[in-house]
Write an enzyme that holds these catalytic residues in place. Structure first.
Site, mmCIF file in Angstrom:
data_model
loop_
_atom_site.group_PDB
_atom_site.id
_atom_site.type_symbol
_atom_site.label_atom_id
_atom_site.label_comp_id
_atom_site.label_asym_id
_atom_site.label_seq_id
_atom_site.Cartn_x
_atom_site.Cartn_y
_atom_site.Cartn_z
ATOM 1 C CD GLU A 40 -15.324 44.611 26.605
ATOM 2 O OE1 GLU A 40 -15.715 45.248 25.613
ATOM 3 O OE2 GLU A 40 -15.905 43.595 27.044
ATOM 4 C CG ASP A 64 -14.242 47.341 21.034
ATOM 5 O OD1 ASP A 64 -14.356 46.589 20.054
ATOM 6 O OD2 ASP A 64 -14.234 46.925 22.208
#
Ligand code: ADP
Ligand code: MG
Length: 619
Positions: free
Chosen positions: A183, A206
């Site tokens: 990601e 994140d």
């Protein structure tokens, strides 16, 4: 630089037809699909938002599974509405320690299945239903048969089993997986940082609903590499909601311990709406009843930042750890990239900015940035663009092999960029040993007992030789998708044995963190344990060698010498039953005097034998 070469045996029949590839963010709470069209990457909307709730409803026996917003309608039907299949992916039933409302089928060692009105549904199947929904949605927006495959993102922390489960889900959904992509790497691609700068370090922060992931990426000479990853698998927007709920309870002069679970979860849901409102405006007026006590209070961003300070502090601590791991100083960061719905909060953005002394990158919607990056990577893959980057990921935990005495010998250290191949040569421990057990181990501790055994296989057919003469070359190879293959080869005979390591279930993120933390905490005690074990192994080796020499040459010793040697061998064997390194060292030292004498007697005999039957004149 073009290093990602995908051969395409099933080229489109019409060579002029445009080919598309999907970027899919298969998230815990939301999933998205994005695609590059006319050079622009966009997340495809479902109604007014591109976020598809990662929810599947299996309650109606006579209809197909219901996916997304339509499934949310059934959220109260807890057992038949699967809302976080990603947390179960690639995990054994015994690994699932978090609370959930589902009835799980299956035994401890395998991935469990949700028991629903439509039968047993595995997490892979549930993910496949979500992926299929995303695929069909994209297919409806694109020319017929133009989808060549997809890049699917996974958390950087996903282990082999979790990645395999994700790939299996895609295959079940009829998708060709071009690549699984971490990601944070996808987010960095979305910002095209490779195009703006030749070289630099980037921190990806994140903060999602239930997890915090931080990664350090380095770009150099057109090559993109993940230097280190870290974070916390139980920290995110949900914790922020709970902290706000507790603050509300205290504001009402109530004790959070007295409030029951369902009232707390009602408050957490409300807290989420206040929190999201505060991303748009500076204060909200809150009026509600908590356990029949009316509350009226105004909440502003300054207060919010105090309430959620524990969450912010922990995320910044993880950032520091990752920079330490990567040996990159704050001053050497070129940019910080914000990802995840929670980074929409101004208080989070401000805290990150204050900590790092620079404005973080957040111009791309933090909910969509991962899917957008994945779609750009997918487009590069199918078009073999000259811009295609070498996308390197890293191993989250050290991989090694079990050596004598249960020690972990690291072969690929954690945070090593993949793909990677490492070799190490081992030898036999006993005379005439013809087989070897290879234990593949993962973790940061010195002893195998404190790490995790991933796989075990055997190498047979080593020709009998004296201990220490055979040469067994062990190779660990991790491919671009993170799949590990271990092979062993005896070099004098070329006998080979190999295994692909795909355990039926993997490590939970918590377990990975525990293994990592344990490595830091136990460094000193591990060193002592390692030294003790090495001493023991040395003593055992000495005893074995003496035993073997005695079988052949006992008659070279006088009865007294023989008795003395036996006595000290027994003393060493006894010392081995203690776990005291000093005692064992002492016993070896005493034994050495006698074994050295024995060795020189044997040597003399060998020399005499060699000389026997020759005359001095022959020299
Ligand atoms: P995940 O990747 O874990 O599935 P997301 O990245 O979608 O999660 O983030 C979900 C989290 O983001 C939730 O906790 C949600 O409350 C939070 N969030 C979404 N929008 C906002 C907003 N505008 N302000 C604050 N928080 C938000
Ligand atoms: Mg996410």
């Amino acid at each position: 630089m073009s290093l990602l070469q995908i051969s395409e045996p099933n080229q489109s029949k019409n060579p002029h037809q445009h080919r598309y590839a999907l970027g899919i963010d298969l998230g815990t709470t939301h999933s998205l699909v994005a695609v590059v069209r006319s050079g622009r990457a966009n997340a495809l909307p479902f109604g007014d938002s591109p976020l598809l709730p990662s929810v599947v409803y299996y309650g109606n026996k006579s209809s197909a599974p219901v996916v997304g917003n339509a499934a949310l309608v059934y959220a109260d039907d807890l057992k038949n509405t699967i809302i976080s299949a990603k947390r179960f992916m690639g995990r054994a039933k015994s690994d699932i320690k978090f609370s959930h409302p589902y009835t799980l089928a299956g035994n401890d060692k395998t991935m469990p299945a949700f028991v629903t009105a439509q039968g047993e549904k595995s997490p892979v199947e549930t993910s496949a239903h979500i992926l299929k929904h995303l695929k069909n949605h994209a297919a409806a927006a694109l020319p017929p048969d133009s989808i060549q495959g997809a890049v699917i993102t996974v958390p950087a922390y996903f282990d082999d089993a979790q990645r395999t489960a994700t790939k299996d889900a895609a295959t079940a959904a009829g998708l060709t997986v071009l690549r699984l992509l971490n990601e944070p790497t996808a987010a960095a691609i979305a910002y095209g940082i490779d195009k703006n700068t030749a070289q630099g370090n980037y921190l990806v922060y994140d903060l999602g609903g239930g997890t915090f992931d931080v990664s350090l990426l380095r770009l150099s000479d057109g090559v993109f590499e993940v230097l280190a990853t870290g974070g916390n698998s139980a920290l995110g927007g949900d914790d922020i909601d709970r902290l706000i709920a507790n603050w509300l309870i205290k504001t009402a002069n109530l004790n959070p311990a007295d409030i029951d679970h369902s009232e707390k979860s009602r408050l957490a849901k409300l807290a989420k709406t206040y929190k999201q409102a505060l991303s748009e405006q500076d204060s909200v007026l809150i009026e509600l009843n908590i356990a029949n006590t009316p509350v009226s209070v105004s909440l502003d961003n300054a207060t919010l930042s105090q309430i959620i300070e524990p969450v912010i502090r922990r995320t910044l601590q993880s950032c520091e750890q990752v920079m330490l791991d990567a040996k990159v100083d704050k001053s050497a960061l070129n940019d910080i990239i914000l990802v995840g719905g929670s980074t929409r909060m101004p208080v989070i953005r401000d805290a990150v900015e204050a900590h790092f002394g620079r404005v973080p990158l957040c111009s791309i919607n933090p909910d969509e940035v991962v899917a957008i990056g994945a779609s750009i990577a997918a487009d590069q893959l199918i078009n073999q663009s000259k811009d295609a980057l070498l996308l390197l990921d890293v191993t989250p935990l050290s991989l090694g092999i079990e050596t004598m005495g249960g020690l972990m010998e690291v072969i690929i250290p954690r945070n090593t960029p993949i793909p990677v191949t490492r070799r190490q040569v081992f030898t036999t421990h006993q005379d005439g040993q013809t087989g070897m057990i290879i234990q593949v181990v993962q973790g940061e501790r010195d002893t195998v007992a404190d790490c995790r055994r991933l796989a075990r296989f055997e190498l047979h057919g080593i020709p009998p030789m004296k201990a220490g003469l055979a040469r067994v070359e062990v190779t660990y190879a991790i491919d671009a998708n993170g799949q590990l293959t271990v092979s062993a080869r005896e070099t004098t005979t070329d006998i080979v044995s190999q295994i692909q390591v795909s355990p039926s279930y993997g490590l939970s993120e918590e377990q990975q963190e525990q293994l990592l933390q344990a490595g830091f905490i136990h460094a000193a005690e591990d060193k002592a344990a390692r030294m003790l074990i090495e001493t023991k192994v040395e003593a055992e080796r000495e005893l074995l060698a003496l035993q073997s020499a005695l079988t052949d040459f006992a008659d070279l010793l006088s009865d007294d010498e023989h008795a003395n040697l036996r006595h000290h061998m027994q003393a060493t064997t006894d010392a081995l039953t203690t776990d005291d390194k000093a005692v064992i060292d002492q016993a070896i030292k005493a034994l050495k005097v006698h074994s050295d004498h024995f060795a020189s007697v044997i040597m003399d005999k060998n020399v005499k034998d060699a000389l026997a039957g020759t005359r001095t004149s022959d020299w």
